[in-house]
Scaffold this active site. Structure first.
Site, PDB file in Angstrom:
ATOM      1  N   ASP A 279      58.027 -80.500  69.327  1.00 20.73           N
ATOM      2  CA  ASP A 279      56.838 -80.129  70.090  1.00 20.73           C
ATOM      3  C   ASP A 279      56.273 -81.008  70.953  1.00 20.73           C
ATOM      4  O   ASP A 279      55.022 -81.002  71.091  1.00 20.73           O
ATOM      5  CB  ASP A 279      55.912 -79.329  69.103  1.00 20.73           C
ATOM      6  CG  ASP A 279      56.396 -78.281  68.310  1.00 20.73           C
ATOM      7  OD1 ASP A 279      57.426 -77.641  68.631  1.00 20.73           O
ATOM      8  OD2 ASP A 279      56.134 -78.294  67.136  1.00 20.73           O
TER       9      ASP A 279
ATOM     10  N   GLN B  59      49.487 -63.312  74.208  1.00 19.77           N
ATOM     11  CA  GLN B  59      49.493 -64.373  75.388  1.00 19.77           C
ATOM     12  C   GLN B  59      50.924 -64.909  75.746  1.00 19.77           C
ATOM     13  O   GLN B  59      51.534 -65.151  76.641  1.00 19.77           O
ATOM     14  CB  GLN B  59      48.427 -65.310  75.220  1.00 19.77           C
ATOM     15  CG  GLN B  59      46.844 -64.892  74.999  1.00 19.77           C
ATOM     16  CD  GLN B  59      46.647 -64.117  76.299  1.00 19.77           C
ATOM     17  OE1 GLN B  59      46.794 -64.505  77.596  1.00 19.77           O
ATOM     18  NE2 GLN B  59      45.880 -63.015  76.127  1.00 19.77           N
TER      19      GLN B  59
ATOM     20  N   HIS C 161      55.187 -72.597  71.762  1.00 17.07           N
ATOM     21  CA  HIS C 161      54.794 -73.035  70.434  1.00 17.07           C
ATOM     22  C   HIS C 161      53.389 -72.534  70.461  1.00 17.07           C
ATOM     23  O   HIS C 161      52.323 -72.672  71.493  1.00 17.07           O
ATOM     24  CB  HIS C 161      54.785 -74.740  70.513  1.00 17.07           C
ATOM     25  CG  HIS C 161      54.184 -75.380  69.368  1.00 17.07           C
ATOM     26  ND1 HIS C 161      54.966 -75.163  67.934  1.00 17.07           N
ATOM     27  CD2 HIS C 161      52.919 -76.037  69.027  1.00 17.07           C
ATOM     28  CE1 HIS C 161      54.013 -75.939  67.076  1.00 17.07           C
ATOM     29  NE2 HIS C 161      52.939 -76.283  67.567  1.00 17.07           N
TER      30      HIS C 161
ATOM     31  N   ASN D 156      60.932 -74.079  75.218  1.00 17.49           N
ATOM     32  CA  ASN D 156      60.198 -73.490  73.888  1.00 17.49           C
ATOM     33  C   ASN D 156      58.979 -73.085  74.290  1.00 17.49           C
ATOM     34  O   ASN D 156      58.334 -73.370  74.975  1.00 17.49           O
ATOM     35  CB  ASN D 156      60.447 -74.662  72.823  1.00 17.49           C
ATOM     36  CG  ASN D 156      60.007 -74.156  71.454  1.00 17.49           C
ATOM     37  OD1 ASN D 156      60.475 -73.136  70.979  1.00 17.49           O
ATOM     38  ND2 ASN D 156      59.232 -75.098  70.961  1.00 17.49           N
TER      39      ASN D 156
ATOM     40  N   SER E 240      51.605 -72.608  74.205  1.00 20.00           N
ATOM     41  CA  SER E 240      52.076 -73.576  75.176  1.00 20.00           C
ATOM     42  C   SER E 240      53.569 -73.320  75.413  1.00 20.00           C
ATOM     43  O   SER E 240      54.434 -73.075  74.240  1.00 20.00           O
ATOM     44  CB  SER E 240      51.875 -75.237  74.609  1.00 20.00           C
ATOM     45  OG  SER E 240      50.629 -75.342  74.478  1.00 20.00           O
TER      46      SER E 240
END
Length: 210
Positions: free
Chosen positions: A142, A170, A106, A104, A133
């Site tokens: 998370d 990013q 986040h 994932n 992240s």
């Protein structure tokens, strides 16, 4: 891999572009959305990738939806499940089924700002940096082991939108990079410990943004 989305699909597009450019030696077998209006479905169709919707609103419980979703994902026999803006919290059983093979992304520097509205919360707190992240998924929201991060400065003139835009840039750099490590066999999760090139990561890899 199978990519799960709920919205625009910007990170999905980053994966598609990386594969087309030869930077990511992977194949997206399917894109599954829980929302029929997710623009990412069109991105998948435009790229010739199988895309389908499984709406959570047609199920009477989170468990029932997760069981159905697991069946759909497993039908494609993926080595990796990539969450790209999939706005659902999974049951522990679903997460355990894909332990060590579900990633994932986040929009925060985890463990800071778990959950939603991260850009707004960063601005409200007057923080001077923000970021994104990539982590392995665990039952804790998370809370999985973080693999890679990228930081961006928070500018005095920032709004939620301008800050989000810089974070997105990013995201689209680091997520395909982490997926590449996984598909090349360089990245693994062993006993909740991230291993990169057979070395235990003691802290997330930091991408130095321009």
């Amino acid at each position: 891999m199978v990519v799960l989305i709920s919205g625009n699909g910007g990170n999905l597009q980053a994966m598609i572009d990386a594969i087309r450019a030869g930077r990511l030696p992977a194949r997206i077998a399917a894109v599954i959305s829980n929302r029929t209006d997710a623009y990412g479905l069109q991105r998948a169709a435009d790229a010739g990738i199988h895309a389908e919707t499984l709406s959570h609103t047609t199920f009477d419980s989170r468990e029932a939806f997760d069981r159905a979703l697991q069946q759909r994902v497993d039908s494609f026999q993926p080595d990796l499940v990539v969450l790209a803006g999939f706005m659902r919290i999974f049951t522990a059983d679903f997460v355990r089924h894909y332990a060590g093979r579900m990633l994932n992304i986040h929009p925060s520097l985890l463990p800071l700002y778990k959950g939603v509205h991260t850009h707004r919360r960063v601005l409200e707190d007057g923080a001077n940096e923000h970021g994104v992240s990539v982590h392995f998924v665990t039952p804790e929201l998370d809370g999985g082991s973080v693999i890679m991060q990228a930081k961006v400065p928070v500018l005095p003139s920032d709004t939620e939108e301008t800050l989000a835009q810089r974070v997105h840039v990013q995201e689209h750099i680091i997520y395909p990079r982490v997926v590449k490590w996984f598909v090349e066999g360089r990245l693994k999760l062993e006993n909740d410990q991230v291993m990169l090139d057979d070395n235990a990561l003691t802290r997330p890899v930091q991408h130095l943004s321009e």
